[in-house]
Scaffold this active site. Structure first.
Site, PDB file in Angstrom:
ATOM      1  N   SER A  13       0.829  -1.216   0.000  1.00  0.00           N
ATOM      2  CA  SER A  13       0.000   0.000   0.000  1.00  0.00           C
ATOM      3  C   SER A  13       0.860   1.262   0.000  1.00  0.00           C
ATOM      4  O   SER A  13       0.507   2.262  -0.632  1.00  0.00           O
ATOM      5  CB  SER A  13      -0.975  -0.003   1.172  1.00  0.00           C
ATOM      6  N   ASN A  14       2.001   1.232   0.679  1.00  0.00           N
ATOM      7  CA  ASN A  14       2.898   2.403   0.609  1.00  0.00           C
ATOM      8  C   ASN A  14       3.439   2.565  -0.807  1.00  0.00           C
ATOM      9  O   ASN A  14       3.489   3.680  -1.331  1.00  0.00           O
ATOM     10  CB  ASN A  14       4.032   2.268   1.627  1.00  0.00           C
ATOM     11  N   MET A  86      10.572  -6.834   4.231  1.00  0.00           N
ATOM     12  CA  MET A  86      10.707  -7.478   5.543  1.00  0.00           C
ATOM     13  C   MET A  86      12.004  -8.272   5.708  1.00  0.00           C
ATOM     14  O   MET A  86      12.038  -9.245   6.454  1.00  0.00           O
ATOM     15  CB  MET A  86       9.489  -8.383   5.804  1.00  0.00           C
ATOM     16  N   HIS A 105       8.874   3.026   8.955  1.00  0.00           N
ATOM     17  CA  HIS A 105       8.692   2.124  10.080  1.00  0.00           C
ATOM     18  C   HIS A 105       7.443   2.553  10.859  1.00  0.00           C
ATOM     19  O   HIS A 105       7.271   3.739  11.142  1.00  0.00           O
ATOM     20  CB  HIS A 105       9.920   2.160  10.999  1.00  0.00           C
ATOM     21  N   GLN A 169      -1.340   7.679   8.007  1.00  0.00           N
ATOM     22  CA  GLN A 169      -0.292   8.711   8.097  1.00  0.00           C
ATOM     23  C   GLN A 169       0.963   8.299   7.331  1.00  0.00           C
ATOM     24  O   GLN A 169       1.638   9.141   6.746  1.00  0.00           O
ATOM     25  CB  GLN A 169       0.042   9.008   9.562  1.00  0.00           C
TER      26      GLN A 169
HETATM   27  C1  GRF Z   1       3.797  -0.742   6.845  1.00  0.00           C
HETATM   28  O1  GRF Z   1       3.152  -0.578   8.074  1.00  0.00           O
HETATM   29  C2  GRF Z   1       5.251  -0.352   6.963  1.00  0.00           C
HETATM   30  O2  GRF Z   1       5.458   0.715   7.821  1.00  0.00           O
HETATM   31  C3  GRF Z   1       5.852  -1.598   7.530  1.00  0.00           C
HETATM   32  O3  GRF Z   1       5.192  -2.652   6.898  1.00  0.00           O
HETATM   33  C4  GRF Z   1       3.908  -2.213   6.462  1.00  0.00           C
HETATM   34  C5  GRF Z   1       3.856  -2.410   4.989  1.00  0.00           C
HETATM   35  O4  GRF Z   1       2.613  -2.138   4.445  1.00  0.00           O
HETATM   36  N1  GRF Z   1       7.276  -1.584   7.370  1.00  0.00           N
HETATM   37  P1  GRF Z   1       2.427  -2.010   2.876  1.00  0.00           P
HETATM   38  O5  GRF Z   1       3.049  -3.266   2.255  1.00  0.00           O
HETATM   39  O6  GRF Z   1       3.118  -0.766   2.422  1.00  0.00           O
HETATM   40  O7  GRF Z   1       0.949  -1.977   2.666  1.00  0.00           O
END
Ligand code: GRF
Length: 213
Positions: A13-14, A86, A105, A169
């Site tokens: 999603s990011n 990860m 993070h 956020q």
């Molecule tokens: C997010 O909460 C990020 O901060 C953490 O893992 C999650 C990843 O979410 N490191 P996405 O894959 O970006 O939806």
């Protein structure tokens, strides 16, 4: 136009908000260590070339990182964006991208580095939690901080509810940090501090709970 390589392991999603943020940048590659990462299909739908490098196929962390670096370098990125990636990277790999690798993070670092940040924030009873974008250094989840967003922890919060509030956020601060970098306003100095030219003014304090007086 800066060239971005985004590394993911899951949902993406990011990555998706970065792809859609109309940054002065081109996402030249999305690389995942997990073949089943949902984000891969999202990247492809945006016309971004994707690669999977499964860490399980390597005997050591260094061998995986070497293969990863080869793939990253093939795309000549200006910035490497870890977005829910990860895997812990070796110091050698991190140092190769010094000043041009960012991570997000889901906590207010230096609190709650590592995993299960939302559960740990609830257990600790903090009233304010949040997310951090930082330059990556070999010290896991401790690199120089670029931007943070704080959210209240509300009575009755579950891990999921808190995660969702923080994620909203994350989706604001990560594109912002990358935009600053692409505009040439953001850099990691030789001393290891963050330099941001013309930083926007900081907002008021977040009180949680608020005052009733
Ligand atoms: C997010 O909460 C990020 O901060 C953490 O893992 C999650 C990843 O979410 N490191 P996405 O894959 O970006 O939806």
């Amino acid at each position: 136009m800066k060239r971005l390589a985004i590394l993911i392991s899951g949902r993406g999603s990011n990555m998706e908000v970065i792809l859609e943020a109309k940054l002065p940048a081109r996402v030249v590659a999305v690389i995942s260590n997990e073949a089943g990462a949902k984000g891969l299909a999202i990247a492809r739908a945006h016309g971004v070339p994707t690669t999977v490098i499964d860490h399980r196929g390597f005997a050591t962390r260094s061998e995986f990182d070497a293969a990863l670096a080869r793939e990253i370098d093939r795309h000549r990125p200006d910035l490497v964006v870890l977005a829910g990636f990860m895997r812990v990277l070796t110091a050698e790999c991190v140092n190769r991208y010094a000043g041009r690798m960012m991570n997000i993070h889901p906590s207010l670092l230096p609190l709650f580095g590592g995993l299960h940040t939302h559960r740990r924030a609830l257990e600790a009873g903090v009233k304010v939690h949040g997310a951090t974008v930082h330059f990556v250094t070999p010290d896991l989840d401790h690199g120089p901080i670029i931007i943070q967003a704080a959210v209240p922890v509300l009575p009755g919060d579950t891990e999921g509810a808190l995660a969702e509030r923080v994620l909203a956020q994350e989706h604001r601060i990560y594109p912002q940090a990358i935009r600053w970098f692409c505009e040439g306003r953001l850099a990691l100095t030789a001393e290891g501090t963050v330099r941001l030219r013309e930083p926007p003014p900081t907002g008021g304090a977040l009180l949680s709970p608020a005052l009733d007086m």
